[in-house]
Design a protein around this motif. Structure first.
Motif, PDB file in Angstrom:
ATOM      1  N   ALA A 280      14.147   9.161   0.598  1.00 36.83           N
ATOM      2  CA  ALA A 280      12.976   9.194  -0.110  1.00 36.83           C
ATOM      3  C   ALA A 280      11.873   9.254   0.655  1.00 36.83           C
ATOM      4  N   VAL A 281      10.758   9.802   0.614  1.00 34.28           N
ATOM      5  CA  VAL A 281       9.788   9.988   1.360  1.00 34.28           C
ATOM      6  C   VAL A 281       8.412   9.816   0.990  1.00 34.28           C
ATOM      7  N   ASP A 282       7.934   8.882   1.441  1.00 33.04           N
ATOM      8  CA  ASP A 282       6.078   8.656   1.100  1.00 33.04           C
ATOM      9  C   ASP A 282       5.394   8.987   2.268  1.00 33.04           C
ATOM     10  N   TYR A 283       4.594  10.079   1.738  1.00 34.97           N
ATOM     11  CA  TYR A 283       3.922  10.950   2.985  1.00 34.97           C
ATOM     12  C   TYR A 283       2.445  10.367   2.836  1.00 34.97           C
ATOM     13  N   VAL A 284       1.861   9.287   3.842  1.00 30.82           N
ATOM     14  CA  VAL A 284       0.740   8.710   3.752  1.00 30.82           C
ATOM     15  C   VAL A 284      -0.256   9.474   4.438  1.00 30.82           C
ATOM     16  N   THR A 285      -0.919  10.565   3.477  1.00 27.02           N
ATOM     17  CA  THR A 285      -1.928  11.628   4.319  1.00 27.02           C
ATOM     18  C   THR A 285      -2.985  10.838   5.025  1.00 27.02           C
ATOM     19  N   GLU A 286      -3.503   9.887   4.562  1.00 27.74           N
ATOM     20  CA  GLU A 286      -4.536   9.106   5.221  1.00 27.74           C
ATOM     21  C   GLU A 286      -4.394   8.537   6.566  1.00 27.74           C
ATOM     22  N   ALA A 287      -2.820   8.491   6.816  1.00 25.76           N
ATOM     23  CA  ALA A 287      -2.369   7.960   7.999  1.00 25.76           C
ATOM     24  C   ALA A 287      -1.816   9.126   8.789  1.00 25.76           C
ATOM     25  N   THR A 288      -2.453  10.270   8.504  1.00 27.75           N
ATOM     26  CA  THR A 288      -1.973  11.279   9.411  1.00 27.75           C
ATOM     27  C   THR A 288      -3.275  12.005   9.992  1.00 27.75           C
ATOM     28  N   LEU A 289      -3.104  12.831  11.003  1.00 25.51           N
ATOM     29  CA  LEU A 289      -4.700  13.337  11.577  1.00 25.51           C
ATOM     30  C   LEU A 289      -4.125  14.774  11.923  1.00 25.51           C
TER      31      LEU A 289
ATOM     32  N   LEU B 244      -3.740   3.857   9.747  1.00 23.71           N
ATOM     33  CA  LEU B 244      -2.459   3.771  10.596  1.00 23.71           C
ATOM     34  C   LEU B 244      -2.533   2.353  11.179  1.00 23.71           C
ATOM     35  N   LEU B 245      -3.364   1.846  11.598  1.00 21.21           N
ATOM     36  CA  LEU B 245      -3.404   0.465  11.992  1.00 21.21           C
ATOM     37  C   LEU B 245      -2.905  -0.578  10.756  1.00 21.21           C
ATOM     38  N   LYS B 246      -3.537  -0.176   9.564  1.00 21.57           N
ATOM     39  CA  LYS B 246      -3.563  -1.141   8.573  1.00 21.57           C
ATOM     40  C   LYS B 246      -2.082  -0.856   8.036  1.00 21.57           C
TER      41      LYS B 246
ATOM     42  N   ARG C 113       6.631  11.946  -1.944  1.00 23.05           N
ATOM     43  CA  ARG C 113       5.576  11.119  -2.651  1.00 23.05           C
ATOM     44  C   ARG C 113       4.202  10.870  -1.961  1.00 23.05           C
ATOM     45  N   ILE C 114       3.148  11.661  -2.338  1.00 22.79           N
ATOM     46  CA  ILE C 114       1.998  11.420  -1.716  1.00 22.79           C
ATOM     47  C   ILE C 114       0.992  10.246  -2.116  1.00 22.79           C
ATOM     48  N   CYS C 115       0.850   9.267  -0.903  1.00 26.23           N
ATOM     49  CA  CYS C 115       0.406   8.016  -1.099  1.00 26.23           C
ATOM     50  C   CYS C 115      -0.591   7.701  -0.007  1.00 26.23           C
ATOM     51  N   THR C 116      -1.505   6.610  -0.401  1.00 32.13           N
ATOM     52  CA  THR C 116      -2.259   6.098   0.254  1.00 32.13           C
ATOM     53  C   THR C 116      -1.475   4.780   0.957  1.00 32.13           C
ATOM     54  N   VAL C 117      -2.220   4.123   2.085  1.00 33.00           N
ATOM     55  CA  VAL C 117      -1.642   2.897   2.518  1.00 33.00           C
ATOM     56  C   VAL C 117      -1.499   1.883   1.467  1.00 33.00           C
ATOM     57  N   ASP C 118      -2.402   1.713   0.517  1.00 28.66           N
ATOM     58  CA  ASP C 118      -2.551   0.595  -0.570  1.00 28.66           C
ATOM     59  C   ASP C 118      -1.327   0.946  -1.400  1.00 28.66           C
TER      60      ASP C 118
ATOM     61  N   ALA D 134       4.527  -4.805  10.021  1.00 25.32           N
ATOM     62  CA  ALA D 134       4.983  -6.006  11.058  1.00 25.32           C
ATOM     63  C   ALA D 134       5.181  -7.386  10.249  1.00 25.32           C
ATOM     64  N   ALA D 135       4.095  -7.271   9.426  1.00 24.34           N
ATOM     65  CA  ALA D 135       4.117  -8.473   8.458  1.00 24.34           C
ATOM     66  C   ALA D 135       4.960  -8.777   7.536  1.00 24.34           C
ATOM     67  N   ARG D 136       5.588  -7.466   7.043  1.00 22.26           N
ATOM     68  CA  ARG D 136       6.816  -7.357   6.078  1.00 22.26           C
ATOM     69  C   ARG D 136       8.258  -7.038   6.825  1.00 22.26           C
ATOM     70  N   GLY D 137       8.309  -6.988   7.895  1.00 18.58           N
ATOM     71  CA  GLY D 137       9.679  -6.685   8.507  1.00 18.58           C
ATOM     72  C   GLY D 137      10.025  -5.222   8.567  1.00 18.58           C
ATOM     73  N   TRP D 138       9.208  -4.365   8.170  1.00 15.74           N
ATOM     74  CA  TRP D 138       9.523  -2.956   8.081  1.00 15.74           C
ATOM     75  C   TRP D 138      10.023  -2.468   9.475  1.00 15.74           C
ATOM     76  N   PRO D 139      10.812  -1.818   9.617  1.00 16.48           N
ATOM     77  CA  PRO D 139      11.061  -0.998  11.077  1.00 16.48           C
ATOM     78  C   PRO D 139      10.120   0.081  11.421  1.00 16.48           C
ATOM     79  N   VAL D 140       9.659   0.010  12.534  1.00 16.04           N
ATOM     80  CA  VAL D 140       8.667   1.072  13.105  1.00 16.04           C
ATOM     81  C   VAL D 140       9.571   1.856  13.930  1.00 16.04           C
ATOM     82  N   VAL D 141       9.364   3.474  13.728  1.00 16.16           N
ATOM     83  CA  VAL D 141      10.136   4.064  14.663  1.00 16.16           C
ATOM     84  C   VAL D 141       9.007   5.073  15.271  1.00 16.16           C
ATOM     85  N   ARG D 142       8.907   4.953  16.460  1.00 18.93           N
ATOM     86  CA  ARG D 142       8.055   5.792  17.351  1.00 18.93           C
ATOM     87  C   ARG D 142       8.591   6.907  17.641  1.00 18.93           C
ATOM     88  N   ILE D 143       8.126   8.173  17.645  1.00 19.71           N
ATOM     89  CA  ILE D 143       8.320   9.372  17.851  1.00 19.71           C
ATOM     90  C   ILE D 143       7.456  10.075  18.697  1.00 19.71           C
TER      91      ILE D 143
END
Length: 182
Positions: free
Chosen positions: A130-139, A34-36, A171-176, A42-51
């Motif tokens: 469109a949805v990227d589901y980053v399983t490794e950044a879920t718990l 998640l931190l990655k 789409r199931i994704c890794t952070v990379d 942050a580096a790419r200027g993507w909005p971060v939405v806290r829920i």
């Protein structure tokens, strides 16, 4: 329309630290991933939405003082929404916020993979994102099936979540993967 995705950080809040099912074993890998993702956002200027999730459960009630991000979650975010159901869209204003910014893709991360993260991915897809589901950044946490008594570990649950989402809702994704594509 914006080509930038928005990162949804769902329910990574202190309430869970007090839940009877809380376990630390998968937290280090989840935190690292998640931190990655958040550092890249942050580096790419993507909005971060806290829920953040609020309900009548003692540890999830606003009065508990626990409906706040876990201590290790970076302060940087663009907006916070409080939800009262499993998905991050119903009655929160999230959809309008994303549409106003021309955001068409969301990256799903957070706590519980099969519950609020999966439900948010399904609703987002139904709403046309469109949805990227980053399983490794879920718990998530082990569960016991009420009828059979079968125990499912966190990896079983994550794999099942990927099975039902992939190609239908997300789409199931890794952070990379996400970082390479955007």
């Amino acid at each position: 329309m914006s080509k930038l995705p928005a990162v949804l950080v769902i329910d990574v809040q202190q309430s869970f630290l007090h839940a009877p099912y809380w376990r630390e074993d998968d937290v280090p890998a989840f935190r690292e991933n998640l931190l990655k993702l958040l550092d890249a956002a942050a580096a790419r200027g993507w909005p971060v939405v806290r829920i953040l999730h609020e309900d009548n459960d003692a540890h999830f009630s606003a009065a508990s003082g626990l409906v706040r991000p876990m201590a290790w979650v970076p302060d940087a975010h663009d907006v916070v929404f409080h939800k009262h159901v499993h998905n991050a869209f119903t009655d929160t204003g999230l959809q309008a916020w994303l549409k106003e910014r021309g955001i068409e893709r969301v990256i799903v991360s957070g706590i519980r993979s099969e519950q609020c993260c999966e439900t948010t991915a399904r609703v987002a897809a139904d709403l046309g994102f469109a949805v990227d589901y980053v399983t490794e950044a879920t718990l998530t946490f082990p569960m016991i099936h009420a009828g059979s008594g079968t125990r499912y570990d966190a990896q079983d649950i994550k794999q099942r979540t990927e099975l039902v989402l992939d190609g239908r809702f997300a789409r199931i994704c890794t952070v990379d993967d996400v970082l390479a594509d955007h």
